[in-house]
Design a protein around this motif. Sequence first.
Motif, PDB file in Angstrom:
ATOM      1  N   LEU A  61     -44.227 -35.150  57.095  1.00 26.57           N
ATOM      2  CA  LEU A  61     -44.832 -35.449  55.367  1.00 26.57           C
ATOM      3  C   LEU A  61     -44.102 -34.562  54.682  1.00 26.57           C
ATOM      4  CD1 LEU A  61     -48.284 -34.288  57.144  1.00 26.57           C
ATOM      5  CD2 LEU A  61     -47.527 -36.531  57.282  1.00 26.57           C
ATOM      6  N   GLU A  62     -44.337 -35.998  53.561  1.00 23.44           N
ATOM      7  CA  GLU A  62     -44.617 -34.959  52.411  1.00 23.44           C
ATOM      8  C   GLU A  62     -45.278 -36.209  51.191  1.00 23.44           C
ATOM      9  OE1 GLU A  62     -40.322 -34.409  49.561  1.00 23.44           O
ATOM     10  OE2 GLU A  62     -41.723 -33.715  51.302  1.00 23.44           O
ATOM     11  N   LEU A  63     -45.028 -34.986  49.563  1.00 22.20           N
ATOM     12  CA  LEU A  63     -45.577 -35.473  48.976  1.00 22.20           C
ATOM     13  C   LEU A  63     -44.957 -35.999  47.875  1.00 22.20           C
ATOM     14  CD1 LEU A  63     -48.679 -32.919  49.006  1.00 22.20           C
ATOM     15  CD2 LEU A  63     -48.654 -35.005  49.896  1.00 22.20           C
ATOM     16  N   HIS A  64     -46.083 -37.201  46.630  1.00 23.78           N
ATOM     17  CA  HIS A  64     -45.327 -38.132  45.590  1.00 23.78           C
ATOM     18  C   HIS A  64     -45.400 -36.507  44.915  1.00 23.78           C
ATOM     19  CE1 HIS A  64     -44.364 -39.870  41.586  1.00 23.78           C
ATOM     20  NE2 HIS A  64     -44.246 -41.105  42.613  1.00 23.78           N
ATOM     21  N   PRO A  65     -44.134 -35.879  43.889  1.00 21.46           N
ATOM     22  CA  PRO A  65     -44.190 -35.260  43.079  1.00 21.46           C
ATOM     23  C   PRO A  65     -45.562 -35.583  41.819  1.00 21.46           C
ATOM     24  CG  PRO A  65     -42.422 -36.294  42.587  1.00 21.46           C
ATOM     25  CD  PRO A  65     -42.765 -37.603  44.054  1.00 21.46           C
ATOM     26  N   HIS A  66     -46.050 -36.588  42.504  1.00 22.82           N
ATOM     27  CA  HIS A  66     -46.675 -36.676  40.561  1.00 22.82           C
ATOM     28  C   HIS A  66     -47.279 -37.630  40.913  1.00 22.82           C
ATOM     29  CE1 HIS A  66     -42.735 -35.793  39.176  1.00 22.82           C
ATOM     30  NE2 HIS A  66     -42.261 -37.342  38.816  1.00 22.82           N
ATOM     31  N   LEU A  67     -47.392 -38.219  42.306  1.00 24.16           N
ATOM     32  CA  LEU A  67     -49.153 -38.908  42.032  1.00 24.16           C
ATOM     33  C   LEU A  67     -49.107 -38.740  43.127  1.00 24.16           C
ATOM     34  CD1 LEU A  67     -47.717 -42.617  42.011  1.00 24.16           C
ATOM     35  CD2 LEU A  67     -48.299 -40.862  40.409  1.00 24.16           C
ATOM     36  N   ARG A  68     -50.873 -38.970  43.631  1.00 22.92           N
ATOM     37  CA  ARG A  68     -51.439 -38.625  45.124  1.00 22.92           C
ATOM     38  C   ARG A  68     -51.045 -39.558  45.844  1.00 22.92           C
ATOM     39  NH1 ARG A  68     -55.755 -34.968  44.730  1.00 22.92           N
ATOM     40  NH2 ARG A  68     -56.804 -36.214  46.524  1.00 22.92           N
ATOM     41  N   VAL A  69     -49.913 -39.673  46.662  1.00 18.17           N
ATOM     42  CA  VAL A  69     -49.760 -40.812  47.468  1.00 18.17           C
ATOM     43  C   VAL A  69     -49.000 -39.207  48.651  1.00 18.17           C
ATOM     44  CG1 VAL A  69     -48.268 -42.497  48.065  1.00 18.17           C
ATOM     45  CG2 VAL A  69     -48.905 -42.029  46.104  1.00 18.17           C
ATOM     46  N   LEU A  70     -49.125 -40.081  49.864  1.00 24.49           N
ATOM     47  CA  LEU A  70     -47.988 -38.888  51.076  1.00 24.49           C
ATOM     48  C   LEU A  70     -47.198 -40.279  51.714  1.00 24.49           C
ATOM     49  CD1 LEU A  70     -48.567 -36.699  52.829  1.00 24.49           C
ATOM     50  CD2 LEU A  70     -50.232 -37.819  53.789  1.00 24.49           C
ATOM     51  N   TYR A  71     -46.454 -39.544  52.052  1.00 24.29           N
ATOM     52  CA  TYR A  71     -45.537 -40.255  53.023  1.00 24.29           C
ATOM     53  C   TYR A  71     -44.905 -39.643  54.534  1.00 24.29           C
ATOM     54  CZ  TYR A  71     -43.959 -42.088  48.694  1.00 24.29           C
ATOM     55  OH  TYR A  71     -44.316 -42.896  47.182  1.00 24.29           O
ATOM     56  N   ALA A  72     -45.073 -40.921  54.867  1.00 23.29           N
ATOM     57  CA  ALA A  72     -45.265 -40.154  56.547  1.00 23.29           C
ATOM     58  C   ALA A  72     -43.458 -40.659  56.979  1.00 23.29           C
ATOM     59  CB  ALA A  72     -45.722 -40.259  57.201  1.00 23.29           C
ATOM     60  N   ALA A  73     -42.971 -40.362  58.566  1.00 24.38           N
ATOM     61  CA  ALA A  73     -41.213 -40.350  58.952  1.00 24.38           C
ATOM     62  C   ALA A  73     -41.972 -40.703  60.235  1.00 24.38           C
ATOM     63  CB  ALA A  73     -40.348 -39.631  58.444  1.00 24.38           C
ATOM     64  N   GLU A  74     -42.205 -41.908  60.593  1.00 25.56           N
ATOM     65  CA  GLU A  74     -42.375 -41.904  61.779  1.00 25.56           C
ATOM     66  C   GLU A  74     -41.371 -41.975  63.067  1.00 25.56           C
ATOM     67  OE1 GLU A  74     -46.112 -44.669  62.592  1.00 25.56           O
ATOM     68  OE2 GLU A  74     -44.068 -45.951  60.802  1.00 25.56           O
ATOM     69  N   PHE A  75     -41.369 -41.086  63.832  1.00 28.75           N
ATOM     70  CA  PHE A  75     -40.004 -41.042  64.780  1.00 28.75           C
ATOM     71  C   PHE A  75     -40.561 -41.652  65.950  1.00 28.75           C
ATOM     72  CE2 PHE A  75     -39.279 -37.809  68.737  1.00 28.75           C
ATOM     73  CZ  PHE A  75     -37.782 -37.826  68.116  1.00 28.75           C
ATOM     74  N   ALA A  76     -39.866 -42.701  65.353  1.00 25.93           N
ATOM     75  CA  ALA A  76     -40.458 -44.347  66.930  1.00 25.93           C
ATOM     76  C   ALA A  76     -39.340 -45.385  66.809  1.00 25.93           C
ATOM     77  CB  ALA A  76     -41.045 -44.830  66.499  1.00 25.93           C
ATOM     78  N   TRP A  77     -38.825 -46.009  67.558  1.00 27.55           N
ATOM     79  CA  TRP A  77     -37.310 -47.060  67.435  1.00 27.55           C
ATOM     80  C   TRP A  77     -37.964 -48.011  67.174  1.00 27.55           C
ATOM     81  CZ3 TRP A  77     -32.402 -45.959  69.746  1.00 27.55           C
ATOM     82  CH2 TRP A  77     -31.182 -46.976  69.834  1.00 27.55           C
ATOM     83  N   PRO A  78     -38.192 -48.652  66.392  1.00 30.08           N
ATOM     84  CA  PRO A  78     -37.071 -48.097  65.237  1.00 30.08           C
ATOM     85  C   PRO A  78     -38.184 -47.053  63.850  1.00 30.08           C
ATOM     86  CG  PRO A  78     -38.443 -50.775  64.698  1.00 30.08           C
ATOM     87  CD  PRO A  78     -38.342 -50.278  66.037  1.00 30.08           C
ATOM     88  N   GLY A  79     -36.899 -46.577  63.335  1.00 31.17           N
ATOM     89  CA  GLY A  79     -38.233 -45.754  62.803  1.00 31.17           C
ATOM     90  C   GLY A  79     -38.747 -46.706  61.398  1.00 31.17           C
ATOM     91  N   ARG A  80     -39.856 -45.486  60.215  1.00 33.05           N
ATOM     92  CA  ARG A  80     -40.496 -46.308  59.458  1.00 33.05           C
ATOM     93  C   ARG A  80     -40.603 -45.120  58.937  1.00 33.05           C
ATOM     94  NH1 ARG A  80     -41.943 -49.175  64.041  1.00 33.05           N
ATOM     95  NH2 ARG A  80     -43.469 -47.273  65.062  1.00 33.05           N
ATOM     96  N   LEU A  81     -41.260 -46.239  57.539  1.00 34.02           N
ATOM     97  CA  LEU A  81     -41.567 -44.567  56.381  1.00 34.02           C
ATOM     98  C   LEU A  81     -43.080 -45.372  55.747  1.00 34.02           C
ATOM     99  CD1 LEU A  81     -41.176 -42.494  54.505  1.00 34.02           C
ATOM    100  CD2 LEU A  81     -39.893 -44.156  52.820  1.00 34.02           C
ATOM    101  N   VAL A  82     -43.926 -44.448  55.580  1.00 31.80           N
ATOM    102  CA  VAL A  82     -44.865 -45.069  55.582  1.00 31.80           C
ATOM    103  C   VAL A  82     -46.060 -44.328  54.264  1.00 31.80           C
ATOM    104  CG1 VAL A  82     -47.453 -45.636  56.504  1.00 31.80           C
ATOM    105  CG2 VAL A  82     -45.971 -45.378  57.657  1.00 31.80           C
ATOM    106  N   ALA A  83     -46.832 -45.341  53.366  1.00 33.66           N
ATOM    107  CA  ALA A  83     -47.222 -44.161  52.262  1.00 33.66           C
ATOM    108  C   ALA A  83     -48.095 -44.479  51.968  1.00 33.66           C
ATOM    109  CB  ALA A  83     -46.639 -45.207  50.891  1.00 33.66           C
ATOM    110  N   PHE A  84     -49.368 -43.664  51.935  1.00 35.31           N
ATOM    111  CA  PHE A  84     -50.331 -43.796  51.932  1.00 35.31           C
ATOM    112  C   PHE A  84     -51.066 -42.751  50.437  1.00 35.31           C
ATOM    113  CE2 PHE A  84     -49.862 -42.443  56.391  1.00 35.31           C
ATOM    114  CZ  PHE A  84     -50.581 -43.243  57.247  1.00 35.31           C
ATOM    115  N   ASP A  85     -52.491 -44.142  50.340  1.00 36.77           N
ATOM    116  CA  ASP A  85     -52.791 -43.581  49.165  1.00 36.77           C
ATOM    117  C   ASP A  85     -54.021 -42.732  49.498  1.00 36.77           C
ATOM    118  OD1 ASP A  85     -52.138 -44.957  46.576  1.00 36.77           O
ATOM    119  OD2 ASP A  85     -53.199 -46.759  47.528  1.00 36.77           O
ATOM    120  N   ILE A  86     -54.056 -41.278  48.588  1.00 34.12           N
ATOM    121  CA  ILE A  86     -55.146 -40.221  48.893  1.00 34.12           C
ATOM    122  C   ILE A  86     -55.733 -40.420  48.305  1.00 34.12           C
ATOM    123  CG2 ILE A  86     -55.297 -37.608  49.029  1.00 34.12           C
ATOM    124  CD1 ILE A  86     -52.082 -37.090  49.091  1.00 34.12           C
ATOM    125  N   CYS A  87     -57.157 -40.793  49.283  1.00 35.93           N
ATOM    126  CA  CYS A  87     -58.619 -41.023  48.307  1.00 35.93           C
ATOM    127  C   CYS A  87     -59.047 -40.244  47.549  1.00 35.93           C
ATOM    128  CB  CYS A  87     -58.883 -41.633  49.192  1.00 35.93           C
ATOM    129  SG  CYS A  87     -58.495 -42.941  49.756  1.00 35.93           S
TER     130      CYS A  87
END
Length: 372
Positions: A61-87
């Motif tokens: 998991l990784e956070l955006h440096p300025h916004l309430r947004v969280l990113y997740a690297a999915e450990f799968a085939w194919p790999g994916r990057l997912v962005a979430f708004d933090i409510c």
Amino acid sequence: MTKWHLYVGCFTKDLWTYFPRPETDTTIPSPGIERLLFDDVTGSLRYVGVAGGDLSSPQYLELHPHLRVLYAAEFAWPGRLVAFDICSDGQLMQRATVDSLGAMAVATSVHPSGNVAYVGHLGDGVLTSCALDPGGGIQGAIVVHPGTIREDPNHGAGERFAYRGSGPKHHQVRVTPDGGGLVVTDVGSDAVVTYAVESLDGSIAQPISQVSFPAGSAPRHVDFHPSGKVAYVVGEGDATLYVLEARQHVPLRILSSHPLAPPGEVGECLPSELHLHPDGRTLFVGLRRADCIAVFDVDDSGGVRILYHESSGGRNPRAVRVSPSGSHLLVGNWDSNGVAVFSVDDARRLRLLGEPVEVPSPSSFAFVAVSR
């Protein structure tokens, strides 16, 4: 700020599609990202529930440096990057998912500008750059380094996963604190490579440094001394902490190496995550199979010496993170499905606070301040 949402990236049941599940495995699969509430004054930790589900092993998991947004690297085939708004209530709202163009996305890091997220892949060593829009959404992905492309999506199923002998395999990507470099740990090639990064837009240029490690050392995770003159890398294959000379946080060469296993330890010891305390004086390293935390003193020049080993409060610690205040250390013990909280006193001693909180297969942490 004293109250924090603790987001925990966990492994999901589809992990065993790609790897043989050991008969002794005791992990519990999660739907994706779990949420807990943490008080950084008292150290209390309370499980809330699933914050983001229907995911494939969001290992990092990784956070955006300025916004309430969280990113997740999915450990799968194919790999994916997912962005979430933090409510405002702490729940995650999935905004976008993009194919990260590689196999088994294992780590992500966001440039300080907020313009780019980078993704490293354990399956094939592909390095990807994902452009971000002003709101933190993902605009697309391009391959920066091609790695070793695999055609068989079931590669590894029913086999013991091996780092060496099949090309590059990333385990972590970290943007340097000043944004001028992207450091990539390559467990497959026993190297740490740093790419030049354009400070304004985050675009990647050619490698500016490559540090070779002993064969089979499998450099896994990296952290930076605040001086910018030293970096720390753990070797998963040889259970060793490496201290590296650095220039503006860019690793240049190995200065010293330090065994991580506790004295008299019999059997294999597998380092996982390391984290330098915000004061720059103490370094914590998780040791799987030995089920403990190695604690190092860090001097003014960035040199280290072992202080002691402390039980991790569970089995197979994967996630090791100092709390925002520096008063606590949180440890995610994968095999025992729990998160342990330790107080960190002025003498840098760890003290377990109560029983670990049950969380299925914890792998990584992200702290987000609770909205008032």
